[in-house]
Design an enzyme around this catalytic site. Structure first.
Site, mmCIF file in Angstrom:
data_model
loop_
_atom_site.group_PDB
_atom_site.id
_atom_site.type_symbol
_atom_site.label_atom_id
_atom_site.label_comp_id
_atom_site.label_asym_id
_atom_site.label_seq_id
_atom_site.Cartn_x
_atom_site.Cartn_y
_atom_site.Cartn_z
ATOM 1 N N ASP A 253 0.868 -1.178 0.000
ATOM 2 C CA ASP A 253 0.000 0.000 0.000
ATOM 3 C C ASP A 253 0.901 1.223 0.000
ATOM 4 O OD1 ASP A 253 -2.337 1.854 0.708
ATOM 5 O OD2 ASP A 253 -3.296 -0.104 0.749
ATOM 6 N N HIS A 307 -3.342 3.942 -3.786
ATOM 7 C CA HIS A 307 -2.720 3.164 -2.711
ATOM 8 C C HIS A 307 -1.311 2.705 -3.061
ATOM 9 C CE1 HIS A 307 -6.134 3.004 0.068
ATOM 10 N NE2 HIS A 307 -6.910 2.933 -1.011
ATOM 11 N N GLU A 371 -10.634 3.644 -4.215
ATOM 12 C CA GLU A 371 -10.317 4.982 -3.698
ATOM 13 C C GLU A 371 -9.345 5.764 -4.581
ATOM 14 O OE1 GLU A 371 -11.190 4.214 1.010
ATOM 15 O OE2 GLU A 371 -9.165 3.802 0.294
#
Length: 596
Positions: A253, A307, A371
């Site tokens: 991440d 990410h 996201e």
């Protein structure tokens, strides 16, 4: 038929063992248990009680499901006799000694024996003697050792006594995975009788069992905080105990890149928290093999295009890395997002994908996709110039979806140079009803839903015939309910999701009966506020609730399962899993008095 014998070599003769056993006994038991109206009641032993029943034996017969987790999803016949067994005389027999499945059964058999032996109390020798046990494992296809979304994990288990006094258990399954589940169930039927100081097994058993859902998963994030190889293995051990079959490894991440890849070693060198917090090639292969023996597939996730961050410092492929104020560019610090307009980005991705395929040999791959920050891309001049000048696009959401599709299409092409498998993506703007059919073909993509179980996106996906996996955060995010780690108050997905919430999260109700497109579900532990020290009790026994929900498809709520859950939690602890406690032990020993 070939057989494997697992035994401990003891030089102490039986007479000496018996003498030690007798010496260890006190004046007799104080408590006994009696089945009354489906509950095991604790009673004091009085003079004249010639055959007091232990708690374990009472549970075995008072509720035929009580020792089993998950409870069988099929026929269940359990007799009312237990047999004292000799733990040093247990044989596992299987056909075709040279097959891959037979070798896996050998390892699964060793694990079975370890679980039997851990029942013996420390410092107190068990009563010697007992019946020999022969476990026959019959696999229809011994060449089938790959767990896919279509694998038949069913099994049958029959236990009885032969004329020579031995206990015979026969497990029949189409493949190794079903057979392994049968061994797991058999292991749960072995108990320790603390009144007689014996290891016993239930006789006269007939079970036909299979899972309701083929995808039964646990996600573990090892990027926000590093999780040790031992911690990962404990997680897989506990998954096997509850017949969960998919370990979703969220490896990287924006906070760290802890996996050492042969083609790009600089990523972990720059991106790991330290050289002690890195997964090597040998670590990954060890974990994948360890999981397979336990009936668990490992699905790697390389999340992109958002990410990403740590580890990419020597490239020019990442935008907005650690940008401030971070709230303007991502959902948590540090920010970081790939730049789809950089041609060399896809060469780096190809190297990463090639290594992942080599290490994991996956038959499913997770490409993340959650996201994505349009504000990050929109604030990057090289991206907006490319969109406007080279593609004649605008800065509208529609055109940013086109940009995202540029990334996703090229990333998939690079991955499929090495393996073509189903691809999982998180729900996002790209998976919304407006865009998904244009950019994500349903024959290639499976969508993992992380929003709420009542979100309209579920109906949209099912109406468009997309296969889905449920990870709705209102029931299956296990990091919820703690203090916020950025800002004040509780974290974003509070409140805490207890095992009862997990248990009642029914895919049939969420999908409104359209379960043919629901592959299963997955609990997720994001580790912003968890590491090795808290790992086990964040996951267990809550994930056990998911195991029964997905295997058994229970038509009853958590109330029916509560007493069995307490027994399963006790079993976790016996086997070295530091599962969270749910009630005072008094409740386990006094059946029924703690229910609300």
């Amino acid at each position: 038929m070939m057989f494997y014998r697992f035994h401990h070599v003891f030089v102490i003769i039986q007479l000496y063992l018996f003498a030690v056993y007798c010496q260890a006994q006190d004046d007799g038991p104080v408590w006994r248990w009696e089945c009354q109206a489906g509950q095991c009641k604790k009673l004091k032993v009085v003079e004249g009680d010639k055959n007091p029943i232990s708690r374990a034996v009472c549970h075995a017969f008072c509720d035929k499901n009580s020792l089993l987790w998950p409870k069988p999803n099929g026929k269940l016949e359990i007799g009312d006799i237990v047999m004292h067994i000799n733990v040093n005389s247990v044989d596992i027999l299987t056909d075709n000694n040279d097959s891959n499945a037979s070798k896996l059964i050998k390892d699964a058999g060793k694990r079975f024996l370890q679980h039997v032996n851990v029942l013996q109390p420390k410092g107190t020798p068990i009563k010697p003697g007992g019946h020999s046990v022969m476990v026959y494992v019959k696999i229809k296809d011994s060449s089938d050792t790959e767990l896919t979304l279509e694998t038949d994990e069913s099994y049958t288990l029959n236990v009885g006594q032969s004329n020579d006094g031995r206990l015979n258990a026969t497990i029949t399954a189409p493949n190794f995975y079903g057979a392994r589940h049968g061994l797991e169930t058999l292991g749960q039927l072995v108990i320790y009788d603390d009144i007689r100081n014996e290891i016993q097994v239930i006789r006269d058993v007939n079970i036909t069992d299979k899972p309701a859902y083929n995808y039964r998963g646990v996600l573990l994030d090892t990027a926000r905080n590093y999780i040790s190889v031992d911690g990962i293995k404990r997680t897989i051990d506990a998954m096997a105990m509850t017949k969960l079959n998919t370990f979703h490894w969220h490896i990287t991440d924006s906070q760290s890149f802890p996996i050492k890849l042969p083609s790009r070693p600089e990523f972990s060198k720059l991106g790991a928290f330290s050289n002690r917090k890195v997964y090597t090639v040998d670590d990954v292969k060890d974990i994948v093999n360890y999981a397979k023996i336990r009936g668990v597939r490992v699905i790697p996730e390389f999340d992109a295009p958002a990410h990403v961050g740590e580890g990419w410092q020597n490239t020019d492929f990442v935008e907005c890395f650690n940008a401030q104020p971070w709230q303007s560019f991502c959902v948590e610090p540090p920010c970081g997002q790939l730049n789809p307009t950089k041609p060399k980005l896809y060469d780096a991705l190809e190297d990463i994908y090639r290594d992942i395929v080599e290490l994991f040999q996956p038959n499913i791959f997770h490409m993340g996709g959650d996201e994505v920050s349009l504000s990050c891309w929109n604030s990057t001049e090289s991206i907006t110039d490319w969109m406007i000048k080279e593609r004649d696009w605008t800065r509208s959401t529609d055109d940013f979806m086109k940009l995202w599709n540029v990334f996703q299409t090229q990333a998939l092409e690079r991955f499929e140079k090495y393996k073509k498998v189903p691809i999982i993506m998180w729900t996002s703007t790209l998976t919304s009803a407006k865009y998904i059919e244009q950019y994500l073909p349903k024959d290639k993509y499976i969508i993992q839903v992380w929003t709420t179980g009542s979100d309209q996106v579920i109906d949209d996906l099912l109406s468009k015939k997309y296969r889905i996996i449920l990870s709705n955060y209102d029931a299956l995010y296990l990091d919820c309910g703690f203090e916020a780690w950025v800002g004040s108050g509780t974290n974003w997905c509070a409140p805490y999701k207890g095992w009862k919430t997990v248990y009642n999260n029914d895919p049939r109700k969420i999908s409104q009966g359209r379960v043919d497109l629901v592959l299963g579900a997955e609990a997720a532990l994001w580790t912003e506020q968890a590491d090795d020290s808290s790992l086990d009790n964040r996951l267990w026994p809550r994930c056990a609730a998911l195991g029964e929900r997905l295997w058994s498809d229970p038509q009853t709520g958590w109330q029916e399962a509560e007493q069995r859950m307490l027994i399963q939690r006790e079993r976790f602890v016996e086997r070295g899993i530091y599962a969270d406690t749910l009630q005072p032990q008094w409740c386990l020993e006094n059946n029924g008095y703690c229910y609300g």
